[in-house]
Design an enzyme around this catalytic site. Structure first.
Site, mmCIF file in Angstrom:
data_model
loop_
_atom_site.group_PDB
_atom_site.id
_atom_site.type_symbol
_atom_site.label_atom_id
_atom_site.label_comp_id
_atom_site.label_asym_id
_atom_site.label_seq_id
_atom_site.Cartn_x
_atom_site.Cartn_y
_atom_site.Cartn_z
ATOM 1 C CG PHE A 1 -1.830 1.120 1.378
ATOM 2 C CD1 PHE A 1 -2.982 1.251 0.715
ATOM 3 C CD2 PHE A 1 -1.346 2.198 2.198
ATOM 4 C CE1 PHE A 1 -3.838 2.411 0.699
ATOM 5 C CE2 PHE A 1 -2.203 3.312 2.295
ATOM 6 C CZ PHE A 1 -3.540 3.477 1.552
ATOM 7 C CG ASN B 1 -3.537 3.665 7.070
ATOM 8 O OD1 ASN B 1 -4.759 3.653 6.987
ATOM 9 N ND2 ASN B 1 -2.774 4.067 6.219
ATOM 10 N N PRO B 2 -4.962 0.630 9.046
ATOM 11 C CG PRO B 2 -7.055 -0.365 10.086
ATOM 12 C CD PRO B 2 -6.043 0.877 9.942
#
Length: 289
Positions: A98, A193-194
């Site tokens: 990500f 920040n999942p």
């Protein structure tokens, strides 16, 4: 070599203007900036020095055209240049991990402002590239900082970015019950920040086609990873210690409710990013009786 004003500037400027027009037509959100950053990457100079270049020649134009074409296909800029900025850091990124977003810097700013004891234990869950963990470790060199991630591809990037630092990168699934009991009651700050995007959300091509789905989606309501994180935070945090968890801008109330319903937290607070959108929730661990 710095060149006198003349054809070199015109050539570079024209190449950038043509690239910006192509990117705008492709729907890229910041076409001029991306065009300049790609040109600077190919030329190996800072963006501010682009117009001081000599006529860059055919090799530059060919490489630049290839990158602009890829960006027009909505390949993320960060994948093309191989790095992403986050707070004070420049992180290595690429397919399989990500890309850190500027919105998460609001969570970072909150975390940096917390009063912590000496030699604190800080945990970053779903660390991805290691962005939050590395930024916090740079701010607190006395801290033990743990960066937890379960994706093998993301772990490679996190370990690469953490090389030469004191950040400990751990391979673990934050949704596993009973994870790392040795941390129970010992953590001074927890951030995450999942994956939190609801499964049905429609995303930009850069995200939908290039960010790994495992790092994006959090189940039908976006809470499938956040709920276990709240349980984990209740177990790991010291009395009075704080945590901050990022969420989808549609799930702020759900995240607040999850912390509140858990029964182990006080000062549950919904917070916004710099654009004013609901972005993360913070809470403090209630003292154990």
């Amino acid at each position: 070599m710095t060149r006198p004003a003349g054809e070199g500037a015109t050539s570079v400027r024209q190449a950038i203007e043509a690239a910006a027009a192509r990117l705008a037509a492709a729907g890229v959100a910041s076409p001029r900036i991306d065009a300049e950053l790609l040109a600077a990457h190919v030329a190996g100079v800072d963006r501010g020095r682009l117009l001081l270049l000599d006529d860059p020649g055919e090799r530059f134009r060919h490489a630049y055209d290839e990158l602009v074409a890829a960006r027009a296909r909505r390949v993320p800029l960060q994948h093309l240049v191989g790095t992403a900025a986050f707070g004070p850091l420049t992180l290595t990124v690429g397919p399989g991990v990500f890309i850190p977003r500027p919105e998460t810097e609001s969570l970072l700013e909150w975390a940096l402002a917390q009063q912590l004891p000496g030699n604190p234990v800080i945990v970053d869950l779903c660390t991805g590239t290691g962005a939050l963990a590395l930024a916090l470790a740079e701010h607190r060199p006395d801290a033990r900082v743990l960066a937890v991630e379960d994706s093998p591809a993301a772990l490679e990037y996190a370990r690469r970015n953490a090389a030469g630092t004191r950040v400990e990168v751990l391979a673990a699934d934050v949704t596993s019950p009973g994870l790392l009991p040795e941390l129970d009651g010992r953590v001074d700050l927890l951030v995450s920040n999942p994956p939190y995007i609801p499964d049905a959300a429609v995303l930009e091509p850069e995200v939908a086609e290039h960010d790994p789905a495992h790092a994006l989606f959090g189940g039908p309501d976006g809470m499938a990873v956040i709920r276990p994180i709240v349980v984990l935070a209740a177990r790991w945090l010291r009395d009075g210690a704080r945590c901050g968890v990022e969420h989808d801008d549609t799930t702020s109330e759900l995240t607040v409710q999850t912390f509140t319903d858990d029964g182990h937290f006080a000062e549950v607070t919904a917070r916004r990013d710099l654009a004013g959108r609901p972005r993360f929730v913070t809470a403090a661990r209630i003292g154990r009786s």
